[in-house]
Design a protein around this motif. Structure first.
Motif, short mmCIF file in Angstrom:
data_model
loop_
_atom_site.label_atom_id
_atom_site.label_comp_id
_atom_site.label_asym_id
_atom_site.label_seq_id
_atom_site.Cartn_x
_atom_site.Cartn_y
_atom_site.Cartn_z
N TYR A 113 21.39 59.25 5.55
CA TYR A 113 22.41 59.18 6.44
C TYR A 113 22.31 60.17 7.59
N PRO A 134 25.40 53.26 8.88
CA PRO A 134 26.58 53.09 7.91
C PRO A 134 26.49 52.59 6.71
N LEU A 189 26.17 56.04 4.40
CA LEU A 189 27.30 56.61 4.46
C LEU A 189 28.04 55.71 3.30
N PHE A 190 28.03 54.42 3.61
CA PHE A 190 28.93 53.68 2.42
C PHE A 190 28.33 53.95 0.93
N GLN A 205 35.56 58.20 7.08
CA GLN A 205 34.35 58.60 8.08
C GLN A 205 33.79 57.38 8.49
N LEU A 206 33.45 56.56 7.52
CA LEU A 206 32.71 55.25 7.85
C LEU A 206 33.48 54.54 8.46
N ALA A 237 32.42 53.43 12.32
CA ALA A 237 31.49 52.28 12.58
C ALA A 237 31.73 51.50 13.99
N ARG A 282 32.38 46.60 6.04
CA ARG A 282 33.97 46.99 6.61
C ARG A 282 34.89 46.70 5.74
N ALA A 330 34.38 48.40 2.22
CA ALA A 330 34.66 49.89 2.42
C ALA A 330 36.17 50.09 2.45
#
Length: 247
Positions: free
Chosen positions: A69, A75, A78-79, A100-101, A105, A114, A117
């Motif tokens: 990342y 993204p 980070l996921f 944060q993601l 995003a 999304r 997450a």
């Protein structure tokens, strides 16, 4: 949910997290548009992270995903940071990574990513516990330790901190007073309210903290760490990641 509404929800989440007494952790991405060399390094780190995760080497996998990342800002990397933290039982940090993601995003981000997450963020947030500590004086000499780590104190009282479930210890120190100590195990999603009581020392015992305090804190931190892993092992909560994805 629209992107604008989603951003508003995430902003409120971040405000709530900050109100719990500590700033959310932030994972830095690249400061400029990544070069081809940086992206190649990120891909290699990402692939290495998935291999390490499949072997159950979660701490090493986390380091690889964080590097992926930092080098790419993708993204998906980070996921995987967030899901690996979840697998390690580090729910406070996992929640911060998901926040944060979701907040950062872009509009054209993968809707499936999304949605997953968002689901996992709700799951880990439900497992985060809250400690509310009263009795902490607004005195510059007051020092508060959580699991052997000194906390930064502001003027907000009572002092509140989000913590992962498991064994924890608190120690409050104030000049010319005997330290206040607490140890206990905190369950998933619990809200624990404590009140610190400080007893003034007689004049003959008022000495400044010495080496024994430092040694005792190091020992306490080590014992807390060992108890933490024993806690999860006994409950059968072995690290597991069901949402490691590939670029």
């Amino acid at each position: 949910m629209t992107m604008r509404a989603g951003s508003l929800v995430c902003a409120l989440v971040l405000v709530f997290a900050a109100s719990a007494g500590a700033q959310p952790r932030v994972w830095p991405g690249p400061r400029a548009e990544p070069t081809e060399a940086a992206l190649a390094d990120a891909r290699a780190s990402f692939v290495r992270g998935t291999e390490l995760a499949s072997e159950g080497r979660w701490a090493d996998a986390l380091e690889a995903f964080e590097r992926a990342y930092a080098r790419s800002g993708v993204p998906a990397a980070l996921f995987n940071v967030a899901t690996t933290l979840r697998s390690l039982g580090r729910y406070v940090e996992a929640r911060d990574a998901f926040d944060q993601l979701l907040e950062g995003a872009p509009d054209d981000a993968d809707e499936e990513l999304r949605a997953e997450a968002t689901r996992l963020r709700s799951e880990v947030a439900a497992r985060v516990a809250l400690v509310i500590l009263g009795g902490v004086p607004r005195d510059p000499s007051a020092v508060l330790w959580l699991d052997g780590v000194r906390l930064s104190l502001d003027e907000t009282r009572p002092v509140t901190r989000d913590v992962d479930p498991g064994p924890h210890s608190l120690r409050l120190e104030l000049d010319a007073h005997a330290p206040w100590l607490w140890e206990g195990t905190i369950e998933d999603g619990a809200r624990v309210t404590l009140e610190a009581t400080l007893e003034a020392l007689p004049e003959t015992r008022r000495r400044r903290p010495g080496l024994w305090i430092t040694v005792s804190l190091v020992v306490a931190a080590g014992l807390a760490t060992g108890a933490y892993f024993a806690f999860f092992h006994d409950r059968g909560l072995q690290p597991a990641s069901e949402a490691v994805i590939r670029l």
